[in-house]
Design an enzyme around this catalytic site. Structure first.
Site, PDB file in Angstrom:
ATOM      1  N   HIS A 324       0.823  -1.204   0.000  1.00 29.91           N
ATOM      2  CA  HIS A 324       0.000   0.000   0.000  1.00 29.91           C
ATOM      3  C   HIS A 324       0.860   1.259   0.000  1.00 29.91           C
ATOM      4  O   HIS A 324       0.475   2.282  -0.548  1.00 29.91           O
ATOM      5  CB  HIS A 324      -0.964  -0.033   1.192  1.00 29.91           C
ATOM      6  CG  HIS A 324      -2.103  -0.967   0.940  1.00 29.91           C
ATOM      7  ND1 HIS A 324      -2.725  -1.691   1.920  1.00 29.91           N
ATOM      8  CD2 HIS A 324      -2.718  -1.315  -0.214  1.00 29.91           C
ATOM      9  CE1 HIS A 324      -3.678  -2.427   1.377  1.00 29.91           C
ATOM     10  NE2 HIS A 324      -3.689  -2.222   0.095  1.00 29.91           N
ATOM     11  N   ARG A 457      -7.752 -10.483 -31.832  1.00 31.31           N
ATOM     12  CA  ARG A 457      -7.074 -11.754 -32.074  1.00 31.31           C
ATOM     13  C   ARG A 457      -8.054 -12.879 -31.779  1.00 31.31           C
ATOM     14  O   ARG A 457      -8.728 -12.861 -30.738  1.00 31.31           O
ATOM     15  CB  ARG A 457      -5.852 -11.884 -31.162  1.00 31.31           C
ATOM     16  CG  ARG A 457      -5.200 -13.242 -31.367  1.00 31.31           C
ATOM     17  CD  ARG A 457      -3.970 -13.415 -30.549  1.00 31.31           C
ATOM     18  NE  ARG A 457      -4.275 -13.499 -29.140  1.00 31.31           N
ATOM     19  CZ  ARG A 457      -3.337 -13.512 -28.195  1.00 31.31           C
ATOM     20  NH1 ARG A 457      -2.063 -13.379 -28.529  1.00 31.31           N
ATOM     21  NH2 ARG A 457      -3.672 -13.607 -26.934  1.00 31.31           N
ATOM     22  N   ASN A 569       6.435 -12.339 -26.982  1.00 33.75           N
ATOM     23  CA  ASN A 569       6.443 -13.274 -25.842  1.00 33.75           C
ATOM     24  C   ASN A 569       6.616 -14.704 -26.333  1.00 33.75           C
ATOM     25  O   ASN A 569       7.476 -15.441 -25.863  1.00 33.75           O
ATOM     26  CB  ASN A 569       5.133 -13.178 -25.044  1.00 33.75           C
ATOM     27  CG  ASN A 569       4.806 -11.758 -24.652  1.00 33.75           C
ATOM     28  OD1 ASN A 569       5.708 -10.945 -24.491  1.00 33.75           O
ATOM     29  ND2 ASN A 569       3.536 -11.448 -24.502  1.00 33.75           N
ATOM     30  N   ASP A 570       5.778 -15.089 -27.290  1.00 33.70           N
ATOM     31  CA  ASP A 570       5.890 -16.454 -27.789  1.00 33.70           C
ATOM     32  C   ASP A 570       7.068 -16.617 -28.730  1.00 33.70           C
ATOM     33  O   ASP A 570       7.718 -17.663 -28.725  1.00 33.70           O
ATOM     34  CB  ASP A 570       4.577 -16.885 -28.467  1.00 33.70           C
ATOM     35  CG  ASP A 570       3.568 -17.349 -27.431  1.00 33.70           C
ATOM     36  OD1 ASP A 570       3.980 -18.062 -26.502  1.00 33.70           O
ATOM     37  OD2 ASP A 570       2.397 -16.963 -27.524  1.00 33.70           O
ATOM     38  N   ARG A 580       8.076 -19.277 -21.338  1.00 34.46           N
ATOM     39  CA  ARG A 580       7.897 -17.858 -21.015  1.00 34.46           C
ATOM     40  C   ARG A 580       7.429 -17.638 -19.585  1.00 34.46           C
ATOM     41  O   ARG A 580       7.492 -16.537 -19.063  1.00 34.46           O
ATOM     42  CB  ARG A 580       6.915 -17.212 -22.001  1.00 34.46           C
ATOM     43  CG  ARG A 580       5.531 -17.801 -21.927  1.00 34.46           C
ATOM     44  CD  ARG A 580       4.669 -17.324 -23.073  1.00 34.46           C
ATOM     45  NE  ARG A 580       3.837 -16.195 -22.704  1.00 34.46           N
ATOM     46  CZ  ARG A 580       2.948 -15.627 -23.510  1.00 34.46           C
ATOM     47  NH1 ARG A 580       2.810 -16.080 -24.743  1.00 34.46           N
ATOM     48  NH2 ARG A 580       2.223 -14.618 -23.108  1.00 34.46           N
ATOM     49  N   CYS A 617       3.337  -6.749 -31.010  1.00 38.92           N
ATOM     50  CA  CYS A 617       2.354  -6.628 -29.936  1.00 38.92           C
ATOM     51  C   CYS A 617       2.727  -7.427 -28.682  1.00 38.92           C
ATOM     52  O   CYS A 617       1.970  -7.479 -27.727  1.00 38.92           O
ATOM     53  CB  CYS A 617       0.967  -7.050 -30.423  1.00 38.92           C
ATOM     54  SG  CYS A 617       0.869  -8.782 -30.873  1.00 38.92           S
TER      55      CYS A 617
HETATM   56  C1  PEP Z   1       2.905 -12.809 -27.674  1.00 36.68           C
HETATM   57  O1  PEP Z   1       3.058 -14.031 -27.664  1.00 36.68           O
HETATM   58  O2  PEP Z   1       3.850 -12.005 -27.674  1.00 36.68           O
HETATM   59  C2  PEP Z   1       1.553 -12.240 -27.696  1.00 36.68           C
HETATM   60  C3  PEP Z   1       1.346 -10.963 -27.936  1.00 36.68           C
HETATM   61  O3  PEP Z   1       0.529 -13.055 -27.404  1.00 36.68           O
HETATM   62  P1  PEP Z   1       0.242 -13.645 -25.931  1.00 36.68           P
HETATM   63  O4  PEP Z   1       1.186 -12.972 -24.976  1.00 36.68           O
HETATM   64  O5  PEP Z   1      -1.174 -13.363 -25.636  1.00 36.68           O
HETATM   65  O6  PEP Z   1       0.541 -15.097 -26.127  1.00 36.68           O
HETATM   66 MG    MG Z   2       1.383 -15.280 -28.110  1.00 35.75          MG
END
Ligand code: PEP
Ligand code: MG
Length: 685
Positions: A324, A457, A569-570, A580, A617
């Site tokens: 907090h 998506r 990310n993927d 991840r 993204c």
């Molecule tokens: C990603 O994989 O970078 C992505 C934008 O999709 P998510 O994180 O929802 O798998």
């Molecule tokens: Mg992804």
């Protein structure tokens, strides 16, 4: 959008409903208090159960919080009594809506190394890069939790905690009823004082104080304390100490955000004890001039007196990014660092520099370090359009997970939605959503961003986002299994329904949504997706590039699609063969890994050759230092957590397109993430 339909009225008038926690903080103190307060108005007995724990009485905020239910935890809500159905539904609705907090899916992956822990906190601004000047550091590893780099004399709060009462004393039986009443009066006084203070405030301070008031009045603690007096003859002081210390310990053991609420309970305990003893608890130091307040930890009630004109910064030894102290400091715009072990050993008046972005605490800074202080940083919303310093446009859009996130994204200045993770609307479902339900959700977002880009998506179910109605439960290796577009192999109807729902939402709102598919690995999959989307009447169809396979056929994908979007990310997970979700391997899934950057560079080249718009993204797009590199690699739009948009917009506005390209080239040529960062920074300087 809820699991209510899965609920059942079992024999004996019991109503049972299952759902899952969505808000990023989980069922911590404030949500727990909201549930407990809500139920006070129903003629029903309600319990909440999570796997592996005893069910909690839902009228006790503390019992709920001790469940330590983190985001994603399944919760079984059970009610009995005349108003059981209404009570259970009301609780489920609160949980489903996330108590008005940021939802876990919004923050997914946001603890990228960009801003370290401070970017993972709700409403934290992205951290600035560390200053280059080396300086004498306090021997600790403090965390910056509220931005701003200021200098001032410290005022240390000392001796704030009362000493532990004796447990040896036993009350005679005749004195016990009066002792119970005395404790009830003291508890009620503390709860009422906290409540009244909260009522005079606004925003998060108000909510936090009102939640603390509910803790003070918690029925489970009151019952245990009364039993301790009546049955064991303990004094009110001893019993309050025992019960609330024990409860605080359970919060601490729960770890994470829950552990960061331990101070709230300790403070309630100390306030009740002070009231029983008829003494005042020490407040914040009053120096008569602006100071940097240093304390072991700060409780919500302490922060009532905080004022940004007299408190230059906060430094605490305890606490974490979601404590907090951190939340309130951010709300008040006061720079703060937590975890500064040993800071209360500083003498009053010692000059220090505090950097609430980097966590730096410099004792007796020299003139050169003093000159680096910039005062309080406030991060105003981004005013688009996003562009480099020489006017090259880069659309800065938000990633969202639910229609309600649209408002926050607009507040931060998002130019559109670059990734609507539609699966998050359906995470708690046990059956596929109807087309009508989907239309409603999609139309809400399209209407909120009328006239702007919205990229929906299609369901990216599986692996880190399982949807029970769509993804297999028993895969040995779900990240490599039937996830994302691959679910259409088994259930093509779910994808077609979704595309139809998007098309209906488009028609209803007269908007032109973009649609894209996750987890594409082959040209055949991309071709089929584009065909289905167009058949549903959708004009702008994209492909996500998040597998190395997609990178290698990027040119063919670009030729098929209207745009491509890299999910860092993927793409990092699959390029680096590193989960991840693994904290231990986080350094491998860093988007600055040269292997990942070179993958993106291949996509950029394919996009340029085919004239296909390229977006990024994944969380890499939220890294203000990486953004120019991504633009240099060919991205014409970046989509990120809304809170990162102002910092990314600001960084981009300071570099020319040519500098971005040079930064991209230099970063790709590096052989470690650290070297890539340095090389990019040099190219941008
Ligand atoms: C990603 O994989 O970078 C992505 C934008 O999709 P998510 O994180 O929802 O798998
Ligand atoms: Mg992804």
């Amino acid at each position: 959008m809820s699991a209510g339909e899965a609920g059942a009225v079992s024999g004996g008038g019991e109503v049972v409903v299952e759902t899952a926690v969505r808000n990023v903080g989980g069922l911590h103190t404030r949500p727990a208090a909201v549930i407990a307060e809500l139920l006070a108005g129903f003629a029903a007995t309600v319990t909440l159960a999570v796997p592996g724990k005893e069910p909690a009485t839902a009228t006790s905020a503390i019992s709920i919080a001790i469940l330590a239910a983190a985001p994603g935890t399944p919760v079984r809500i059970t009610g009995t009594g005349a108003e059981a159905r209404a009570a259970v539904d009301a609780v489920r609705e609160l949980i489903d809506e996330g108590f008005g907090e940021e939802l876990a899916e919004e923050l997914a992956g946001e603890l990228s190394e960009t801003g370290g822990p401070s970017t993972g906190a709700p409403d934290a601004a992205p951290a600035a890069p560390p200053p280059s000047a080396p300086a004498e550091h306090h021997p600790a590893r403090p965390l910056g939790v509220s931005p701003g780099r200021v200098i001032g004399p410290v005022a240390v709060r000392r001796g704030a905690r009362p000493v532990a009462p004796s447990t040896a004393e036993r009350l005679p039986a005749a004195a016990r009823p009066e002792a119970v009443e005395r404790l009830e009066r003291a508890t009620a006084h503390v709860a009422e004082t906290l409540r009244a203070s909260g009522e005079h405030l606004e925003g998060q301070r108000r909510e936090v104080l009102l939640a603390t008031a509910v803790l003070a009045a918690d029925e489970a603690v009151a019952a245990a304390a009364a039993a301790g007096i009546r049955d064991d003859g303990l004094t009110p002081e001893a019993v309050v100490w025992r019960e609330l210390t024990r409860t605080a310990e359970r919060y601490r053991e729960a770890g994470g955000r829950f552990a960061e609420r331990t101070i709230d309970l300790i403070d309630v305990r100390d306030r009740i004890i002070a009231r029983l003893r008829g003494v005042e608890l020490a407040g914040l130091p009053e120096a008569g001039h602006p100071v940097i307040v240093v304390a072991d930890d700060l409780a919500p009630a302490d922060t009532v007196a905080l004022d940004a004109t007299t408190c230059l910064a906060l430094v605490t030894e305890q606490g974490g990014p979601t404590s907090h102290t951190a939340i309130i400091a951010r709300e008040l715009g006061i720079p703060a660092i937590v975890g500064a072990v040993g800071a209360t050993g500083l003498a009053d008046g010692t000059l220090v520099l505090v950097d609430g972005s980097t966590g730096e605490l410099v004792v007796q800074p020299d003139a050169a370090v003093q000159a680096t202080a910039t005062g309080v940083l406030t991060v105003p919303p981004f005013v688009g359009p996003g562009r480099t310093s020489d006017g090259h446009l880069v659309q800065l859009t938000a990633n969202i997970g639910a229609p309600r996130d649209a408002a926050r994204a607009l507040e931060r200045g998002a130019e559109g939605v670059g990734l609507f993770r539609t699966e998050f609307c359906f995470l708690d479902r046990t059956s596929a959503p109807t087309v009508d339900e989907q239309v409603e959700a999609y139309a809400e977002v399209l209407a909120a961003f009328a006239g702007r880009t919205v990229v929906l998506r299609t369901l990216d179910a599986g692996s880190d986002k399982p949807l029970p109605f769509l993804t297999p439960q028993d895969e040995p290796n779900p990240a490599l299994g039937v996830r994302g577009y691959r679910t259409a192999r088994r259930d093509p109807g779910v994808l077609d329904d979704q595309l139809r729902a998007i098309a209906i939402a488009a028609e209803r709102t007269a908007e032109h949504p973009h649609v894209m598919s996750p987890m594409i690995a082959t040209v055949g999959e991309a071709r089929e997706f584009v065909r289905r989307a167009r058949a549903a009447g959708l004009a702008t169809v994209g492909i996500m590039i998040e597998t190395p396979a997609a990178v290698m056929v990027a040119e063919e994908l670009c030729a098929l699609a209207d745009f491509v979007s890299v999910g860092t990310n993927d793409l990092a997970q699959y390029t680096m063969a590193a989960d991840r979700q693994s904290g231990e391997l986080a350094e491998l899934t860093d988007a600055w890994q040269p292997a990942v950057l070179r993958m993106i560079s291949l996509v950029g080249a394919a996009a340029a050759r085919t004239g296909t718009p390229l977006s990024v993204c994944g969380e890499g797009a939220a890294d203000a230092r990486l953004a120019p590199v991504l633009v240099g690699l060919g991205a014409s739009s970046l989509s990120m957590a809304a809170r990162a948009i102002p910092a990314v917009g600001d960084t981009l506005a300071q570099a020319t397109l040519e500098q971005c390209r040079r930064a991209a080239e230099a970063a790709c040529a590096a052989d470690t993430p650290a070297a890539a960062r340095e090389a990019a920074q040099r190219a941008l300087a």
